[in-house]
Scaffold this motif. Structure first.
Motif, PDB file in Angstrom:
ATOM      1  N   THR A  17       0.843  -1.190   0.000  1.00 43.61           N
ATOM      2  CA  THR A  17       0.000   0.000   0.000  1.00 43.61           C
ATOM      3  C   THR A  17       0.880   1.243   0.000  1.00 43.61           C
ATOM      4  N   VAL A  18       0.295   2.348  -0.425  1.00 40.60           N
ATOM      5  CA  VAL A  18       0.959   3.638  -0.394  1.00 40.60           C
ATOM      6  C   VAL A  18      -0.065   4.668   0.083  1.00 40.60           C
ATOM      7  N   THR A  27      -0.680  -1.256  -4.067  1.00 38.11           N
ATOM      8  CA  THR A  27       0.393  -1.381  -5.043  1.00 38.11           C
ATOM      9  C   THR A  27       0.608  -2.872  -5.318  1.00 38.11           C
ATOM     10  N   PRO A  28       1.027  -3.257  -6.529  1.00 39.59           N
ATOM     11  CA  PRO A  28       1.192  -2.389  -7.691  1.00 39.59           C
ATOM     12  C   PRO A  28      -0.153  -2.105  -8.367  1.00 39.59           C
ATOM     13  N   TYR A  29      -0.116  -1.308  -9.396  1.00 37.23           N
ATOM     14  CA  TYR A  29      -1.294  -0.968 -10.206  1.00 37.23           C
ATOM     15  C   TYR A  29      -1.544  -2.122 -11.180  1.00 37.23           C
ATOM     16  N   HIS A  81      -7.476  -0.197  -8.664  1.00 37.14           N
ATOM     17  CA  HIS A  81      -7.892   1.101  -8.145  1.00 37.14           C
ATOM     18  C   HIS A  81      -9.323   1.458  -8.567  1.00 37.14           C
ATOM     19  N   TYR A 135      -2.778   8.536  -7.539  1.00 37.17           N
ATOM     20  CA  TYR A 135      -1.791   7.453  -7.609  1.00 37.17           C
ATOM     21  C   TYR A 135      -0.775   7.722  -8.714  1.00 37.17           C
ATOM     22  N   TYR A 139       2.515   9.074  -6.754  1.00 39.05           N
ATOM     23  CA  TYR A 139       3.338   7.883  -6.542  1.00 39.05           C
ATOM     24  C   TYR A 139       4.196   7.551  -7.763  1.00 39.05           C
ATOM     25  N   LEU A 140       3.613   7.631  -8.955  1.00 43.70           N
ATOM     26  CA  LEU A 140       4.340   7.256 -10.170  1.00 43.70           C
ATOM     27  C   LEU A 140       4.984   8.443 -10.878  1.00 43.70           C
ATOM     28  N   HIS A 275       6.309   0.181 -10.297  1.00 43.14           N
ATOM     29  CA  HIS A 275       7.013   1.418  -9.957  1.00 43.14           C
ATOM     30  C   HIS A 275       8.473   1.312 -10.372  1.00 43.14           C
TER      31      HIS A 275
END
Length: 279
Positions: A17-18, A27-29, A81, A135, A139-140, A275
């Motif tokens: 998680t983030v 995570t991940p997507y 997501h 996200y 994050y990315l 990521h």
């Protein structure tokens, strides 16, 4: 086999998680079902130059001096997501200046499968849900923005339209959905791949490619994010203005002088975005 048990997801990093401005996100997507349309074409190298200013990657140009855009139109019906849409404008990029591809419209599609150190630099990204925007941006490092729109998959064509959050048109189109790839076009793709490239592409299951984030406060380097894609169907079609429509005179694509040449329909869309730190 269910979509979420497909072997592609066994290659993803361990779940985590983030924490984002919108809350906690997984995570991940991953995407387990949906449709994707990848539109490849040439554009003005001059218009593209500003987007690469200050980056540590360089645009890949055709032998005729044009840039190469790769545009993603996606309906992610089932995703980590939540269901969402995506409109993503990217450019073919290399780690050193001076990289070129033949002028043939099939060459860029082949390059994505054979040039392991190349990728696509993310130029502009829109999504239609706040969680995904957060996200991708926080994050990315992809500078995503909010949009509204639709992607409709019909029996013989795919319709789409996107607007930014202020209601300004981004792009729209209506493209054919053929039952099989154009034989002549696929023959040209295979010629550009060559036997070694074809063998490498066959062995790389799922398909592997890299998306490169622009430098920002979130990520001060051009990270290479590994993507894994494993649809059941991939249909490649040559763009024909007599039968296909893509709005390029205005909006973001017009800024680059985009000329669509090929589009690829992928479904069901199974996808993992890793990521850069985990790739």
């Amino acid at each position: 086999m269910s979509n979420d048990s497909h072997p592609v997801f066994a290659q993803a990093p361990q779940p985590g998680t983030v924490t984002l401005s919108t809350g906690t996100a997984p995570t991940p997507y991953t995407v387990t079902a949906g449709h994707g349309l990848i539109i490849v074409g040439h554009c003005s190298a001059g218009a593209l130059a500003a987007a690469f200013d200050g980056q540590d990657v360089f645009p890949v140009l055709t032998e005729g001096g044009q840039g190469v855009l790769v545009v993603f139109v996606c309906d992610f019906a089932e995703a980590s997501h939540g269901p969402h849409l995506e409109f993503h404008v990217t450019a073919l990029a290399a780690p050193v200046p001076g990289a070129t591809v033949p002028q043939d419209r099939a060459a860029a599609l082949s390059a994505l499968a054979t040039q392991a150190d190349w990728g696509v630099l993310s130029l502009h990204l829109w999504n239609d849900t706040p969680d995904v925007v957060a996200y991708n941006s926080e994050y990315l490092g992809l500078n995503a923005r909010r949009c509204t729109g639709f992607v409709k998959v019909m029996q013989a064509h795919l319709d789409f339209s996107f607007e930014d959050q202020d209601g300004t048109a981004l792009s729209s189109g209506k493209l054919r959905l053929n039952r099989r790839s154009d034989a002549g076009l696929m023959g040209r793709v295979l010629r550009h791949l060559g036997w070694r490239g074809l063998w490498d592409a066959i062995r790389r299951r799922p398909a592997r490619a890299h998306v490169i984030n622009p430098k920002s406060r979130v990520m001060d380097r051009n990270g290479r994010a590994l993507t894994l894609t494993a649809p059941d169907k991939m249909i490649v079609t040559g763009f024909d203005a007599a039968h296909d429509r893509l709005e390029v005179s205005g909006g973001i694509l017009g800024r680059y002088g985009f000329k669509p040449l090929i589009f690829e329909h992928l479904w069901p869309f199974r996808f993992v975005y890793v990521h850069p730190d985990d790739a």
